[in-house]
Scaffold this motif. Structure first.
Motif, PDB file in Angstrom:
ATOM      1  N   ASP A 159       0.822  -1.204   0.000  1.00 29.79           N
ATOM      2  CA  ASP A 159       0.000   0.000   0.000  1.00 29.79           C
ATOM      3  C   ASP A 159       0.859   1.258   0.000  1.00 29.79           C
ATOM      4  O   ASP A 159       1.966   1.268   0.536  1.00 29.79           O
ATOM      5  N   PRO A 160       0.339   2.338  -0.589  1.00 29.88           N
ATOM      6  CA  PRO A 160       1.029   3.628  -0.457  1.00 29.88           C
ATOM      7  C   PRO A 160       1.089   4.020   1.015  1.00 29.88           C
ATOM      8  O   PRO A 160       0.250   3.606   1.816  1.00 29.88           O
ATOM      9  N   PHE A 161       2.060   4.834   1.389  1.00 28.66           N
ATOM     10  CA  PHE A 161       2.222   5.173   2.795  1.00 28.66           C
ATOM     11  C   PHE A 161       2.764   6.588   2.941  1.00 28.66           C
ATOM     12  O   PHE A 161       3.351   7.141   2.021  1.00 28.66           O
ATOM     13  N   THR A 162       2.537   7.151   4.095  1.00 22.29           N
ATOM     14  CA  THR A 162       3.193   8.402   4.464  1.00 22.29           C
ATOM     15  C   THR A 162       4.450   8.073   5.251  1.00 22.29           C
ATOM     16  O   THR A 162       4.630   6.951   5.719  1.00 22.29           O
ATOM     17  N   GLN A 163       5.324   9.070   5.411  1.00 24.28           N
ATOM     18  CA  GLN A 163       6.610   8.832   6.059  1.00 24.28           C
ATOM     19  C   GLN A 163       6.800   9.750   7.253  1.00 24.28           C
ATOM     20  O   GLN A 163       6.285  10.866   7.282  1.00 24.28           O
ATOM     21  N   ARG A 164       7.556   9.264   8.215  1.00 25.88           N
ATOM     22  CA  ARG A 164       7.910  10.078   9.375  1.00 25.88           C
ATOM     23  C   ARG A 164       9.125  10.940   9.029  1.00 25.88           C
ATOM     24  O   ARG A 164       9.893  10.622   8.125  1.00 25.88           O
ATOM     25  N   TYR A 165       9.288  12.020   9.789  1.00 26.71           N
ATOM     26  CA  TYR A 165      10.391  12.953   9.524  1.00 26.71           C
ATOM     27  C   TYR A 165      11.144  13.223  10.820  1.00 26.71           C
ATOM     28  O   TYR A 165      10.565  13.682  11.811  1.00 26.71           O
ATOM     29  N   HIS A 166      12.450  12.918  10.829  1.00 28.46           N
ATOM     30  CA  HIS A 166      13.301  13.125  11.999  1.00 28.46           C
ATOM     31  C   HIS A 166      14.416  14.110  11.666  1.00 28.46           C
ATOM     32  O   HIS A 166      14.811  14.254  10.506  1.00 28.46           O
ATOM     33  N   SER A 167      14.932  14.743  12.701  1.00 26.31           N
ATOM     34  CA  SER A 167      16.074  15.637  12.525  1.00 26.31           C
ATOM     35  C   SER A 167      16.881  15.666  13.813  1.00 26.31           C
ATOM     36  O   SER A 167      16.316  15.741  14.910  1.00 26.31           O
ATOM     37  N   SER A 168      18.210  15.583  13.678  1.00 30.14           N
ATOM     38  CA  SER A 168      19.116  15.655  14.825  1.00 30.14           C
ATOM     39  C   SER A 168      20.138  16.754  14.574  1.00 30.14           C
ATOM     40  O   SER A 168      20.584  16.954  13.442  1.00 30.14           O
ATOM     41  N   THR A 169      20.523  17.456  15.639  1.00 29.74           N
ATOM     42  CA  THR A 169      21.482  18.547  15.496  1.00 29.74           C
ATOM     43  C   THR A 169      22.225  18.756  16.808  1.00 29.74           C
ATOM     44  O   THR A 169      21.730  18.398  17.882  1.00 29.74           O
ATOM     45  N   TYR A 170      23.431  19.326  16.699  1.00 31.18           N
ATOM     46  CA  TYR A 170      24.175  19.782  17.874  1.00 31.18           C
ATOM     47  C   TYR A 170      23.996  21.281  18.081  1.00 31.18           C
ATOM     48  O   TYR A 170      24.543  21.841  19.030  1.00 31.18           O
ATOM     49  N   HIS A 171      23.279  21.922  17.191  1.00 30.26           N
ATOM     50  CA  HIS A 171      23.114  23.373  17.236  1.00 30.26           C
ATOM     51  C   HIS A 171      22.134  23.722  18.351  1.00 30.26           C
ATOM     52  O   HIS A 171      20.937  23.462  18.260  1.00 30.26           O
ATOM     53  N   THR A 172      22.644  24.325  19.426  1.00 30.65           N
ATOM     54  CA  THR A 172      21.830  24.572  20.614  1.00 30.65           C
ATOM     55  C   THR A 172      20.622  25.447  20.318  1.00 30.65           C
ATOM     56  O   THR A 172      19.502  25.156  20.759  1.00 30.65           O
ATOM     57  N   LYS A 173      20.828  26.526  19.571  1.00 32.05           N
ATOM     58  CA  LYS A 173      19.732  27.452  19.301  1.00 32.05           C
ATOM     59  C   LYS A 173      18.619  26.767  18.518  1.00 32.05           C
ATOM     60  O   LYS A 173      17.433  26.916  18.830  1.00 32.05           O
TER      61      LYS A 173
END
Length: 731
Positions: free
Chosen positions: A585-599
């Motif tokens: 079946d077609p599907f939607t996707q999750r979105y993640h993001s990681s960073t060291y940038h404090t702000k």
């Protein structure tokens, strides 16, 4: 909070007597400016060359009731980084510099003397804000129009959110840029060109511009036009500074191991050009001279602030202290004659100063406006072998092209040789100046002046409607996907576009995966942002993570990075991907993001559109990242034709490697409507499991840079947040 649509407009705000006072430096000023509210946070005075801004700043207390705060001379110790000199806590110092446009970590970790002219202006602005200064004359005078707007937006947020600045103070800003009013969120704007006062009604403004993003149907299939890059790069050891708490915090925030030694690489000027400047032919009057024997009259070194113009010229022509800062003039008559020969008297008449050219040239610089003082200094400085930094930067945009044309004509008429001009407005003035050689400090190659597209200078302040001077600005970006033909061509195109942005990435530009999905965001025809995604490592194809995000320096602080990320994330979680040979079946996707940038990480902690993952706030040993950062930088240096100046390498030490850096890890959950589309695309099982995971997250506090909460016990499918469909049975 919405911004009022109908501000109050007062015409003829200044009386004839007050206008006359501005023509003589503010002498004899009487009375307040009628209509200015008694209580305000920020006021802005905008006007062109000779309009009286500096004169009005001198009488700010009588005109607006704002008493200039006495401030000590700015102190910049040679062995301390600029981030250590702001005077606030480490966190507040980093935030202040980044808000004022000094975002690159190498610049934060350098002493003031090692910064470029534009970077010095941004550092001084941050220091003056924290010193509680109330009058800011010639705001953004040495910055480009875009950089001034970005700095204004950053200062507005800093004054509202910082715990260090005094919020009860009334502050005045004076500038030539009409765009600053909306970005600054001023309570009122006084336009000296039209003698009009515009006052905001109601509550305070919405901080930051409105950013609108449109998708383009036209993909990018070719490398950036005309992009070349020199491989003649020289390393220059710029500084050795003390590693204090401020330096540790700044380097930790951007995950860069640092031991106090800063090494910068810049593109060197070709020896053939240096030779023509230093050793011109003895006789340049012969018409039969060969091309190599012709004198080089004007060398224009162009590049944005921080691109290495000053360092490259110091390497070629000697220390900056030896450059011309205003030549020796034996008499006022000589100064006046040169001023007239350059045709600068026109601007004195246009400014209506009420004094002649001779009176202006005799006046003390403290009695001149910034633009007037610059024009007088320019007339003094032009000569054979002079090196002029920040050429024409102090002039209003509408004046630069005219002055550039007259300087070029004067140099050729007087047979001046070896005049070196450094400017961040090279593309704006090149056609008018007509230099013999134009060198790009960003790419390290000579630029054909005739190939430079003329820059259309925006309209003068007088042509702006009163409402536009105070209205919240709108930035409209166009998103174009980087595509290509066969796989090899597609990879090369992505690498070429990444080379446009990589020098401005906070991790140094290494480790780019050319198999990612990538987009470039354009403001008009200018590429201002780059974003990319790849499949989340160790997870199924239903999970995507952000790969590289970069915003060009002149546009940082406007919220473009957050807007770009949110736009791409929303597209991913709400779009059903086509079915594959693995999933039915077609599907939607999750979105993640990681960073060291404090702000960036803390802004996501505070946003309801993001939720922290189990890794959010986890301290990570810097030794785990130093190897990958170093290898990425080495790869970046060795890539022929891809090295962009400035390239900064921070040397690491064993002690620094043991530091802990905070990882900010989030998943984009979006608005209620976006979340609903995502859950519908996942199916019933996915919806049930994802809702459980979010409920568990909401029961824990969001991480603010401390230790992560205990992970919620869950099965693998619950951790992923979606149900894995059954695989097809392959024959």
């Amino acid at each position: 909070m919405s911004q009022p649509l109908s501000p109050r407009v007062i015409h003829d705000a200044l009386t004839p007597a007050q206008l006359a006072s501005l023509r003589v430096g503010g002498a004899g000023w009487e009375g307040r400016v009628e209509g200015v509210p008694a209580a305000f946070r920020l006021g802005l005075v905008v006007g062109g060359l000779g309009s009286g801004k500096s004169s009005l700043a001198r009488v700010a207390q009588r005109a607006f009731g704002v008493k200039p705060q006495p401030t000590d001379p700015l102190q910049w110790p040679p062995d301390r980084a600029v981030v250590s000199c702001i005077g606030a806590s480490p966190d507040a110092s980093v935030a202040a510099l980044q808000s004022c446009g000094l975002s690159a970590v190498p610049a934060l970790l350098r002493p003031f003397a090692a910064l470029s002219g534009g970077e010095r202006t941004k550092a001084e602005l941050a220091l003056r804000v924290h010193a509680h200064q109330t009058v800011f004359d010639d705001f953004g005078a040495t910055l480009s129009r875009d950089a001034a707007s970005s700095a204004a937006a950053g200062v507005a947020k800093l004054l509202v959110k910082s715990d260090v600045v005094k919020r009860g103070l009334r502050r005045l800003f004076f500038t030539v840029f009409p765009e600053v009013g909306g970005h600054l969120g001023a309570d009122w704007v006084l336009c000296l060109e039209t003698n009009t006062l515009v006052i905001r009604h109601g509550a305070g403004p919405t901080l930051g511009p409105e950013i609108v993003i449109d998708d383009s149907d036209v993909d990018i299939t070719a490398a950036p036009p005309g992009r070349q890059s020199s491989t003649d790069v020289k390393e220059l050891k710029t500084s050795v500074i003390k590693v204090d708490d401020w330096v540790k915090k700044a380097s930790e925030a951007l995950a860069v191991p640092f031991d106090g030694n800063s090494v910068t690489s810049v593109h060197r000027l070709p020896w053939s050009v240096i030779e023509r400047v230093k050793y011109p032919p003895a006789d340049d009057s012969r018409n039969d001279a060969k091309e190599g024997e012709t004198p080089l009259r004007i060398l224009l070194v162009s590049g944005r602030s921080g691109s290495g113009k000053t360092m490259a010229c110091a390497d070629a022509f000697g220390p900056r202290e030896d450059w011309a800062k205003g030549g020796f003039i034996e008499s006022i008559d000589v100064r006046v004659a040169r001023f007239l020969a350059l045709g600068l008297d026109e601007f004195v008449r246009c400014g209506q100063h009420g004094r002649t050219v001779t009176q202006l040239c005799e006046a003390d610089p403290s009695q001149m406006s910034t633009s007037e003082a610059y024009l007088v200094s320019l007339a003094d400085s032009i000569g054979t072998g002079a090196v002029l930094d920040e050429f024409l930067t102090s002039l209003p945009p509408a004046t630069r092209a005219v002055v550039a044309r007259r300087v070029g004509a004067y140099v050729r008429r007087e047979r001046i040789r070896g005049l070196v001009l450094l400017s961040c407005h090279g593309e704006e003035i090149a056609r008018e100046l007509q230099p013999d050689v134009m060198f790009s400090a960003e790419t390290g190659v000579e630029v054909d002046v005739d190939s430079v597209d003329p820059v259309l200078t925006q309209s003068d302040t007088a042509t702006w409607s009163p409402e536009d001077l105070i209205r919240r600005p709108t930035i409209r970006l166009t998103r174009r996907k980087i595509a290509g033909g066969d796989k090899g061509v597609k990879v090369d195109v992505k690498k070429a576009w990444w080379a446009e942005f990589s020098a401005n990435h906070y991790l140094g530009g290494g480790g780019f995966n050319a198999n990612c999905q990538a987009w470039v965001f354009f403001l008009g025809d200018r590429a201002v942002a780059f974003d990319s995604t790849i499949p989340q490592p160790g997870r199924s194809v239903q999970s995507i993570r952000q790969h590289r995000l970069v915003v060009m320096p002149d546009f940082q602080g406007l919220g473009i990075g957050s807007a770009v990320t949110r736009y791409d994330a929303a597209k991913i979680i709400t779009t059903r991907r086509p079915k594959t040979d693995v999933y039915d079946d077609p599907f939607t996707q999750r979105y993640h993001s990681s960073t060291y940038h404090t702000k960036l990480g803390k802004s996501r902690d505070a946003s309801p559109l993001w939720r922290g993952t189990n890794l959010n706030g986890t301290p990570k040993n810097m030794a785990d990242t130093s190897k990958s950062i170093t290898s990425g930088l080495n790869e970046f240096h060795k890539a022929k034709g891809k090295a962009l100046a400035p390239i900064d390498r921070q040397k690491s030490s064993n002690a620094v490697k043991e530091r802990k850096a905070i990882v900010y890890s989030h998943e984009y959950v979006g608005t209620a409507a976006e979340r609903q589309l995502f859950l519908e695309g996942c199916g019933e099982t996915c919806k049930e499991q994802s809702e459980k995971e979010n409920a568990a997250f909401l029961s824990n506090r969001k991480i603010k840079g401390g230790a992560a909460p205990a992970p919620t016990p869950a099965k693998r499918q619950m951790t992923l947040g979606f149900a894995v469909a059954k695989k097809k049975i392959r024959e």
